[in-house]
Motif scaffolding. Structure first.
Motif, PDB file in Angstrom:
ATOM      1  N   ASP A 197       8.167   9.667 -21.975  1.00 20.76           N
ATOM      2  CA  ASP A 197       7.512  10.079 -23.220  1.00 20.76           C
ATOM      3  C   ASP A 197       8.466   9.940 -24.407  1.00 20.76           C
ATOM      4  O   ASP A 197       8.123   9.377 -25.450  1.00 20.76           O
ATOM      5  CB  ASP A 197       7.089  11.542 -23.072  1.00 20.76           C
ATOM      6  CG  ASP A 197       5.718  11.751 -23.646  1.00 20.76           C
ATOM      7  OD1 ASP A 197       4.894  10.851 -23.489  1.00 20.76           O
ATOM      8  OD2 ASP A 197       5.506  12.809 -24.279  1.00 20.76           O
ATOM      9  N   ALA A 198       9.686  10.449 -24.212  1.00 22.75           N
ATOM     10  CA  ALA A 198      10.694  10.399 -25.288  1.00 22.75           C
ATOM     11  C   ALA A 198      11.047   8.953 -25.606  1.00 22.75           C
ATOM     12  O   ALA A 198      11.164   8.555 -26.775  1.00 22.75           O
ATOM     13  CB  ALA A 198      11.934  11.167 -24.861  1.00 22.75           C
ATOM     14  N   GLN A 199      11.193   8.130 -24.550  1.00 28.28           N
ATOM     15  CA  GLN A 199      11.571   6.726 -24.778  1.00 28.28           C
ATOM     16  C   GLN A 199      10.446   5.966 -25.468  1.00 28.28           C
ATOM     17  O   GLN A 199      10.691   5.122 -26.330  1.00 28.28           O
ATOM     18  CB  GLN A 199      11.939   6.057 -23.457  1.00 28.28           C
ATOM     19  CG  GLN A 199      13.266   6.575 -22.930  1.00 28.28           C
ATOM     20  CD  GLN A 199      13.617   5.993 -21.576  1.00 28.28           C
ATOM     21  OE1 GLN A 199      12.820   5.291 -20.967  1.00 28.28           O
ATOM     22  NE2 GLN A 199      14.809   6.301 -21.105  1.00 28.28           N
ATOM     23  N   ASN A 200       9.188   6.283 -25.084  1.00 26.37           N
ATOM     24  CA  ASN A 200       8.054   5.609 -25.723  1.00 26.37           C
ATOM     25  C   ASN A 200       7.988   5.935 -27.204  1.00 26.37           C
ATOM     26  O   ASN A 200       7.698   5.076 -28.026  1.00 26.37           O
ATOM     27  CB  ASN A 200       6.743   6.007 -25.042  1.00 26.37           C
ATOM     28  CG  ASN A 200       6.484   5.184 -23.802  1.00 26.37           C
ATOM     29  OD1 ASN A 200       7.122   4.148 -23.612  1.00 26.37           O
ATOM     30  ND2 ASN A 200       5.577   5.617 -22.960  1.00 26.37           N
ATOM     31  N   SER A 201       8.269   7.220 -27.537  1.00 28.78           N
ATOM     32  CA  SER A 201       8.241   7.633 -28.941  1.00 28.78           C
ATOM     33  C   SER A 201       9.297   6.865 -29.722  1.00 28.78           C
ATOM     34  O   SER A 201       9.046   6.375 -30.829  1.00 28.78           O
ATOM     35  CB  SER A 201       8.528   9.122 -29.084  1.00 28.78           C
ATOM     36  OG  SER A 201       7.549   9.839 -28.436  1.00 28.78           O
TER      37      SER A 201
END
Ligand code: 0O2
Length: 266
Positions: A197-201
């Motif tokens: 999730d963090a990497q996608n953001s």
């Protein structure tokens, strides 16, 4: 075999490694273009050295004439993933491709080697174009996590140093380290969703900023410097807010502004 003949024999493998590396790197790019997490983190490739080939032929009693059909890792690709789950995704992705045919899969994740080695190997048939037409060769694709790669790289260098005769106390410590890596990978998997999730953001933010800056640059050609300066200041204000929704909203609005100028030009 003389040097020139080795060069000729290995040339198609060099080409295969170059092509396969480029293709898997392109897979990463495709995921990123779609703002999606890529199960492939990194790709490297190598053609086995002549001394390593000779070593394997000697170890496995392979005659020179059968070199290409018996040694399946002359062309080697290594795919590094962040999480263990990604390994199976990559393996399925390979199975679905039309430019390579899976010959064999070796699962050293569920069947850990005695040494403690863990990795997933997919041997594929791959066709390269040569001066004499198409040539089918085999390539070994090793898929593993960063942690597994760390272990395998260290262990491989020790094998080399001790010429396959690693002292028992070192072997025991390597086994223990291999078990620790199983725990580490499983711990990382448990927070996989949060990390992805963090990497996608962060990926989405990078792509949005890139698009916005490109649009602003293009606006310089069609509107006044004063107008662009106003837009740029607004962008900097929103960027500092560190709010992805706001950045997306600004991106959409900017697109409408840019589209308006395009229409005016027509
Ligand atoms: P290099 O220098 O990497 O090219 P086998 O006889 O079944 O053990 P086989 O048939 O060659 O081996 O197939 P396998 O098991 O898929 O191994 C191919 C490659 O996997 C090896 O190539 C290594 O790169 C890697 N590998 C396999 N076992 C181990 C291990 O215990 N430790 C490490 N570090 N790597 C391993 P090469 O030719 O051995 O070496």
């Amino acid at each position: 075999m003389e040097t020139g003949l080795w060069k000729k024999t290995l040339a198609p493998y060099e080409l295969a490694v170059e092509e396969l590396t480029a293709k898997f790197r392109h897979v990463i790019k495709e995921y990123h273009i779609r703002n999606e997490y890529s199960p492939i983190e990194r790709v490297t490739g190598r053609v086995k050295s002549v001394s390593s080939i000779l070593d394997k032929m000697h170890r496995k009693n392979i005659p020179l004439e059968q070199l290409e059909e018996k040694i399946d890792d002359i062309a080697g690709i290594r795919i590094i993933c962040q999480f263990e789950e990604d390994i199976y995704k990559v393996s399925n992705l390979i199975s679905r491709r039309s430019d390579m045919v899976v010959k064999e899969k070796k699962d050293y994740l569920t069947h850990v080697k005695e040494s403690g080695y863990r990795s997933y190997h997919v041997v594929v048939y791959y066709v390269v174009e040569t001066l004499h037409g198409p040539k089918q060769i085999m390539a070994e694709i090793q898929i593993r996590t960063m942690a597994m790669n760390f272990w395998a790289t260290i262990e491989h260098s020790l094998q080399y140093k001790y010429r396959g005769e690693i002292p028992p106390n070192v072997t025991q410590r390597l086994s223990a380290a291999s078990r620790t890596i199983i725990d580490l990978d499983s711990e990382m998997s448990s927070v996989r969703d949060v990390i992805i999730d963090a990497q996608n953001s962060s990926l989405l933010q990078n792509n949005l900023v890139r698009d916005i800056l490109m649009t602003i640059e293009n606006l310089y050609k069609v509107t006044t410097e004063r107008e662009v300066k106003k837009i740029q200041d607004e962008f900097l204000r929103i960027f500092k807010m560190n709010d992805l929704d706001e950045l997306e909203r600004f991106h959409r609005e900017l697109d409408i502004i840019a589209e308006g100028y395009r229409v005016q030009q027509i």
